[in-house]
Design a protein around this motif. Structure first.
Motif, PDB file in Angstrom:
ATOM      1  N   GLN A 155       3.238   1.258 -11.947  1.00 58.44           N
ATOM      2  CA  GLN A 155       2.398   0.515 -12.900  1.00 58.44           C
ATOM      3  C   GLN A 155       2.922   0.687 -14.323  1.00 58.44           C
ATOM      4  N   ASP A 156       3.370   1.909 -14.658  1.00 61.13           N
ATOM      5  CA  ASP A 156       3.949   2.140 -15.997  1.00 61.13           C
ATOM      6  C   ASP A 156       5.209   1.293 -16.184  1.00 61.13           C
ATOM      7  N   LEU A 157       6.048   1.273 -15.128  1.00 59.18           N
ATOM      8  CA  LEU A 157       7.267   0.477 -15.210  1.00 59.18           C
ATOM      9  C   LEU A 157       6.944  -1.003 -15.370  1.00 59.18           C
ATOM     10  N   GLU A 158       6.003  -1.496 -14.589  1.00 58.05           N
ATOM     11  CA  GLU A 158       5.621  -2.896 -14.696  1.00 58.05           C
ATOM     12  C   GLU A 158       5.033  -3.200 -16.072  1.00 58.05           C
ATOM     13  N   GLN A 159       4.254  -2.256 -16.557  1.00 56.48           N
ATOM     14  CA  GLN A 159       3.665  -2.435 -17.899  1.00 56.48           C
ATOM     15  C   GLN A 159       4.744  -2.430 -18.979  1.00 56.48           C
ATOM     16  N   LYS A 160       5.722  -1.534 -18.856  1.00 52.16           N
ATOM     17  CA  LYS A 160       6.820  -1.483 -19.811  1.00 52.16           C
ATOM     18  C   LYS A 160       7.665  -2.750 -19.720  1.00 52.16           C
ATOM     19  N   GLN A 170       0.842  -1.200   0.000  1.00 55.23           N
ATOM     20  CA  GLN A 170       0.000   0.000   0.000  1.00 55.23           C
ATOM     21  C   GLN A 170       0.874   1.245   0.000  1.00 55.23           C
ATOM     22  N   LEU A 171       1.969   1.216   0.764  1.00 55.46           N
ATOM     23  CA  LEU A 171       2.861   2.357   0.811  1.00 55.46           C
ATOM     24  C   LEU A 171       3.499   2.595  -0.551  1.00 55.46           C
ATOM     25  N   ARG A 172       3.883   1.524  -1.176  1.00 55.62           N
ATOM     26  CA  ARG A 172       4.459   1.666  -2.517  1.00 55.62           C
ATOM     27  C   ARG A 172       3.462   2.267  -3.475  1.00 55.62           C
ATOM     28  N   GLN A 173       2.284   1.771  -3.365  1.00 52.74           N
ATOM     29  CA  GLN A 173       1.231   2.263  -4.248  1.00 52.74           C
ATOM     30  C   GLN A 173       1.058   3.757  -4.034  1.00 52.74           C
TER      31      GLN A 173
END
Length: 177
Positions: A32-37, A21-24
């Motif tokens: 999320q962009d990094l994970e998507q990339k 949650q803290l990361r979020q």
């Protein structure tokens, strides 16, 4: 104890969930962009790897096909070379056999000619010997005849010499008178 265990699980899950949650909250959309990339890069990498694998497989198949073709061509060339060599060997064997036969025939003909020449020489030599012997006999006969005639003539010469001597004496005496 079951309550306590479930409480421990919740406590243990809570720090992980809390951390998520803290990361979020902190990273939010960037994560999320990094994970998507990263996912897109992974998919792109997988696609490219599959494409590269297909291309490598195709090239390997082409290379294998080319090698098989060249091997077959070399085998054909070797087979043709072997056939040519066998044909040449057979031709050389035939030529050798023919030459041997011709050589034997030439030797036989040469021997026959040599024998004929020897016979001819022996015949000519015998003929010449016979002629020479006959001529020698004739010459000896003539020599004997001439010798006999000369011997007979010698007596006549003595008589003639006496006669001439008498004539000469008579002439000498006749000149003095």
């Amino acid at each position: 104890m079951t309550n306590k265990q479930s409480q421990d699980k919740i406590d243990k899950q809570n720090p992980a969930t809390e951390l998520a949650q803290l990361r979020q909250i902190v990273f939010g959309d960037a994560q999320q962009d990094l994970e998507q990339k990263i996912d897109q890069l992974g998919q792109s990498l997988q696609t490219q790897l599959k494409h590269l694998e297909q291309q490598t497989s195709r090239q390997f198949s082409q290379l294998q096909s080319a090698l098989e073709t060249h091997v077959h061509q070399l085998e054909d060339k070797l087979l043709n070379t072997d056939k040519d060599q066998d044909a040449k060997a057979s031709e050389l064997f035939t030529l050798n056999k023919n030459l041997s036969s011709e050589l034997e025939m030439a030797e036989a003909a040469n021997k026959q000619e040599t024998d004929e020449i020897h016979k001819r020489i022996d015949h000519d030599l015998a003929t010449l010997s016979n002629k020479f012997s006959e001529q020698l006999k004739q010459a000896l006969a003539q020599l004997t005849q001439v010798s006999n005639e000369l011997n007979a003539s010698k007596t006549d010469r003595k008589t003639l010499a006496k006669l001439l001597s008498t004539v000469a004496s008579n002439l000498e005496t006749g000149d003095d008178e």
